[in-house]
Write an enzyme that holds these catalytic residues in place. Structure first.
Site, PDB file in Angstrom:
ATOM      1  N   ASP A 168      43.161  38.209  38.165  1.00  0.00           N
ATOM      2  CA  ASP A 168      42.177  38.940  38.891  1.00  0.00           C
ATOM      3  C   ASP A 168      40.840  38.419  39.032  1.00  0.00           C
ATOM      4  O   ASP A 168      40.614  37.442  38.294  1.00  0.00           O
ATOM      5  CB  ASP A 168      42.034  40.468  38.320  1.00  0.00           C
ATOM      6  CG  ASP A 168      43.206  41.420  38.121  1.00  0.00           C
ATOM      7  OD1 ASP A 168      44.206  41.075  38.909  1.00  0.00           O
ATOM      8  OD2 ASP A 168      43.357  41.995  37.152  1.00  0.00           O
ATOM      9  N   ASP A 197      46.753  43.658  44.458  1.00  0.00           N
ATOM     10  CA  ASP A 197      46.532  44.981  44.191  1.00  0.00           C
ATOM     11  C   ASP A 197      45.888  45.724  45.529  1.00  0.00           C
ATOM     12  O   ASP A 197      46.219  46.856  45.844  1.00  0.00           O
ATOM     13  CB  ASP A 197      45.263  45.040  43.242  1.00  0.00           C
ATOM     14  CG  ASP A 197      45.649  44.571  41.697  1.00  0.00           C
ATOM     15  OD1 ASP A 197      47.018  44.434  41.581  1.00  0.00           O
ATOM     16  OD2 ASP A 197      45.044  44.032  41.023  1.00  0.00           O
TER      17      ASP A 197
END
Length: 223
Positions: A168, A197
């Site tokens: 991430d 995401d």
């Protein structure tokens, strides 16, 4: 119908490529303890982290079995989404917008699954057992770590197929005004996320907002 296939799976491939290119760049260019890098002013930043969970770092239990269950769940869900999309493409009245939205969800799920499946093999030299996101209490696998001359044994996560961390990097840096009850001074959205995401979230939000358009009720004739 061929056009639908090309558009749907072309979008899946496009999102997957963008997601993986950014993750590879982050993985090979940033270190865990690097400071955040502003992207758009101060409200959107690059902040490299890794997690063993789902979108936005959400986890399904802990340890080996939690991670393995999550990865298997991803595989099953991706298979189900592909099957569903293939059925929808064959319907003459399906809306192209819905196929695009479904492609976003599929691409996002596949992007994070790719990390779990292959990153422990692709980035073998980047595994550091002394970094917090590689440590899992109760794993039963111990590794030696040294901190300022002090050495201790820490439990580290399982590695290999379906056990890789998800990369991430994006974070909103927006703070609630101090006058907002209970939330004042805290971050509006503290989670750190990636392109996968974002694709899943946008797809699901559009399905909720436009479900009456995507799934119109059939008109029943009055007797």
């Amino acid at each position: 119908m061929r056009k639908r296939y090309l558009i749907t799976f072309g979008i899946v491939l496009f999102i997957l490529v963008i997601d993986q290119v950014i993750k590879f760049w982050i993985k090979t260019s940033f270190a865990f303890d690097d400071p955040s890098v502003p992207l758009i002013g101060e409200w959107l930043q690059l902040n490299f982290v890794e997690n063993q969970g789902m979108a936005f770092g959400t986890q399904l239990g802990g340890g080996m079995w939690g991670k393995l269950t999550l990865s298997i769940f991803r595989v099953v869900m991706i298979g189900a989404i592909i099957y569903y999309i293939l059925k929808q493409i064959k319907k003459p009245d399906v809306k192209l917008e819905f196929l695009i939205v479904s492609a976003m969800v599929l691409a996002g799920a596949a992007g994070n699954l790719f990390d779990s499946m292959f990153y422990d093999f692709i980035f073998r030299d980047y595994f550091d057992p002394c970094i917090s996101y590689n440590q899992v209490e109760g794993s039963g696998i111990f590794s030696e770590c040294s901190y300022f001359g002090y050495t201790e044994m820490v439990e580290v996560r399982h590695r290999g197929f379906l056990f890789g961390n998800v990369v991430d990097m994006f974070q909103f840096n927006v703070i609630w005004p101090s006058w907002v009850p209970w939330l004042g001074g805290g971050q509006v959205f503290p989670a750190i996320w990636n392109v996968a995401d974002f694709a899943i979230s946008c797809g699901m939000i559009l399905v909720l907002l436009r479900q009456k358009i995507y799934f119109p009720k059939e008109k029943t004739s009055k007797e």
